[in-house]
Scaffold this active site. Structure first.
Site, PDB file in Angstrom:
ATOM      1  N   GLY A 161      85.468  18.527 -32.296  1.00 17.54           N
ATOM      2  CA  GLY A 161      85.570  19.610 -31.316  1.00 17.54           C
ATOM      3  C   GLY A 161      85.226  19.142 -29.919  1.00 17.54           C
TER       4      GLY A 161
ATOM      5  N   LEU B  35      87.162  19.537 -27.318  1.00 17.69           N
ATOM      6  CA  LEU B  35      88.386  18.744 -27.191  1.00 17.69           C
ATOM      7  C   LEU B  35      88.760  18.469 -25.734  1.00 17.69           C
ATOM      8  CD1 LEU B  35      90.521  20.515 -29.937  1.00 17.69           C
ATOM      9  CD2 LEU B  35      88.940  18.593 -30.159  1.00 17.69           C
ATOM     10  N   HIS B  36      89.427  17.343 -25.540  1.00 16.36           N
ATOM     11  CA  HIS B  36      89.957  16.969 -24.231  1.00 16.36           C
ATOM     12  C   HIS B  36      91.356  16.390 -24.451  1.00 16.36           C
ATOM     13  CE1 HIS B  36      88.910  12.982 -25.608  1.00 16.36           C
ATOM     14  NE2 HIS B  36      87.651  13.340 -25.738  1.00 16.36           N
TER      15      HIS B  36
ATOM     16  N   GLY C 222      92.461  13.561 -24.717  1.00 18.77           N
ATOM     17  CA  GLY C 222      92.556  12.484 -25.709  1.00 18.77           C
ATOM     18  C   GLY C 222      92.864  13.057 -27.092  1.00 18.77           C
ATOM     19  N   HIS C 223      92.143  14.110 -27.471  1.00 23.15           N
ATOM     20  CA  HIS C 223      92.410  14.727 -28.779  1.00 23.15           C
ATOM     21  C   HIS C 223      93.830  15.312 -28.813  1.00 23.15           C
ATOM     22  CE1 HIS C 223      87.906  15.205 -28.497  1.00 23.15           C
ATOM     23  NE2 HIS C 223      88.012  14.668 -29.689  1.00 23.15           N
TER      24      HIS C 223
ATOM     25  N   GLY D 125      91.875   7.976 -32.618  1.00 26.49           N
ATOM     26  CA  GLY D 125      92.024   7.333 -31.315  1.00 26.49           C
ATOM     27  C   GLY D 125      91.499   5.905 -31.322  1.00 26.49           C
TER      28      GLY D 125
ATOM     29  N   GLN E 177      85.634   2.356 -35.438  1.00 26.73           N
ATOM     30  CA  GLN E 177      85.824   3.459 -36.396  1.00 26.73           C
ATOM     31  C   GLN E 177      87.225   3.388 -37.012  1.00 26.73           C
ATOM     32  OE1 GLN E 177      84.659   7.753 -35.813  1.00 26.73           O
ATOM     33  NE2 GLN E 177      86.762   7.977 -35.188  1.00 26.73           N
TER      34      GLN E 177
ATOM     35  N   VAL F 142      93.195   7.794 -23.931  1.00 30.47           N
ATOM     36  CA  VAL F 142      93.626   8.523 -22.722  1.00 30.47           C
ATOM     37  C   VAL F 142      92.520   8.385 -21.687  1.00 30.47           C
ATOM     38  CG1 VAL F 142      94.292  10.769 -21.795  1.00 30.47           C
ATOM     39  CG2 VAL F 142      95.000  10.119 -24.103  1.00 30.47           C
TER      40      VAL F 142
ATOM     41  N   SER G 165      84.136  13.332 -25.138  1.00 30.26           N
ATOM     42  CA  SER G 165      83.356  14.573 -25.061  1.00 30.26           C
ATOM     43  C   SER G 165      82.028  14.304 -24.364  1.00 30.26           C
ATOM     44  CB  SER G 165      83.100  15.121 -26.461  1.00 30.26           C
ATOM     45  OG  SER G 165      84.342  15.324 -27.093  1.00 30.26           O
TER      46      SER G 165
HETATM   47  O1  PAF Z   1      86.060  10.458 -34.013  1.00 31.35           O
HETATM   48  C1  PAF Z   1      85.506  11.522 -34.311  1.00 31.35           C
HETATM   49  O2  PAF Z   1      85.608  12.538 -33.623  1.00 31.35           O
HETATM   50  C2  PAF Z   1      84.650  11.582 -35.571  1.00 31.35           C
HETATM   51  O3  PAF Z   1      83.978  10.387 -35.792  1.00 31.35           O
HETATM   52  C3  PAF Z   1      85.448  11.997 -36.807  1.00 31.35           C
HETATM   53  C4  PAF Z   1      86.521  10.966 -37.150  1.00 31.35           C
HETATM   54  C5  PAF Z   1      86.103  13.348 -36.589  1.00 31.35           C
HETATM   55  C6  PAF Z   1      84.515  12.107 -38.028  1.00 31.35           C
HETATM   56  O4  PAF Z   1      83.518  13.051 -37.818  1.00 31.35           O
END
Ligand code: PAF
Length: 277
Positions: A27, A29-30, A32-33, A144, A150, A173, A183
């Site tokens: 959440g 969000l910007h 990038g999401h 991303g 990750q 982004v 965020s």
């Molecule tokens: O990248 C994220 O926002 C978090 O690490 C994810 C992948 C949603 C897991 O909580």
């Protein structure tokens, strides 16, 4: 857009969703999401997103409590971007009892870079993403490249568990001044926000130097960290790595695909960034 809060409701809906792309988020969000949702639309018109601030991936001194919860604004943005279903469980729904099974990523992937400074972080990420993927059962999952390590860990997890899911990594982004959208940028004061693009600027200098043939990787890393520290940052790492496994880049390898990654604190805000070379 349908907003679903329970696992049972998502399960009931899943067969009607067909070929499904999934964008997991925490959440706040910007753009990038939203770019992940746009990338998902290139694969299918059925898109699910999730919003869940995952306690397991935050360390005891990290920002779990103050992480912004902005469900209504986030839902509006996701709907505009074309998301059909938003899975937004609460803590009780995701973790009805203490989570006692965990996904433990391989030590060599999580003892480096972010893992050096955020013990247990990737175990928390891998565990929640495994759980989300079990619930949502997507065909495609998008993440991303801003969280480069990750992405590597999750790609590897999906592959090792033979999950029938295509993992797609999407470009970072950036604001016009180069700062990677995050965020956590919202925690920066006005003055820190002005200074924050230096992190990306240092990565760009390193990329240019490596592309120009500089092979003293340690020297490049150290001088970038020194410049950041003398500008008031607290640098955690600046590293030139092999893209495939994020192990230290080999300056002697001519054909190696590399990425330079950094993490540093500006005031109380920890920022990360990376650039493929
Ligand atoms: O990248 C994220 O926002 C978090 O690490 C994810 C992948 C949603 C897991 O909580």
């Amino acid at each position: 857009m349908r907003i679903v809060h329970s696992v049972a409701e998502f399960r009931a809906l899943r067969p009607s969703l067909g070929h499904l792309a999934f964008v997991p988020t925490m959440g706040n969000l910007h753009a990038g999401h939203i770019s992940l949702v746009k990338a998902a639309r290139e694969h299918t018109d059925q898109i699910a997103a999730s919003i869940f601030v995952n306690r397991l991936q935050f360390g005891p001194c990290e920002d779990f409590e103050r992480y912004p919860r902005t469900l209504d604004e986030d839902a509006a943005q996701l709907e505009d971007a074309g998301v059909g279903v938003l899975f937004a469980p609460d803590e009780q729904e995701m973790y009805p009892s203490p989570q006692r099974y965990h996904v433990e990523p391989p030590i060599e992937q999580v003892s480096i870079l972010e893992g050096e400074f955020r013990a247990g972080h990737f175990r928390g990420v891998a565990t929640v993403v495994m759980k989300l993927l079990q619930i949502v059962q997507p065909d495609i999952a998008l993440f991303g490249k801003k969280d480069y390590q990750q992405l590597m860990v999750l790609r590897n997890m999906v592959s090792q568990f033979a999950m029938p899911i295509q993992v797609v990594g999407c470009e970072t982004v950036r604001a016009e001044d180069g700062l990677a959208l995050s965020s956590r940028n919202g925690y920066l004061s006005a003055d820190e926000r002005k200074r924050a693009p230096q992190l990306n600027a240092e990565l760009r200098k390193i990329r240019t130097a490596v592309l120009d043939g500089h092979r003293d990787f340690e020297g490049l890393q150290e001088s970038a960290a020194a410049r950041l520290d003398s500008a008031g940052w607290q640098t955690e790492y600046v590293r030139i790595c092999r893209r495939a496994d994020l192990q230290p880049g080999n300056a002697a390898a001519a054909e190696e695909a590399r990425v330079v990654l950094a993490a540093a604190r500006l005031g109380t805000t920890r920022l990360i960034d990376n650039l493929e070379i």
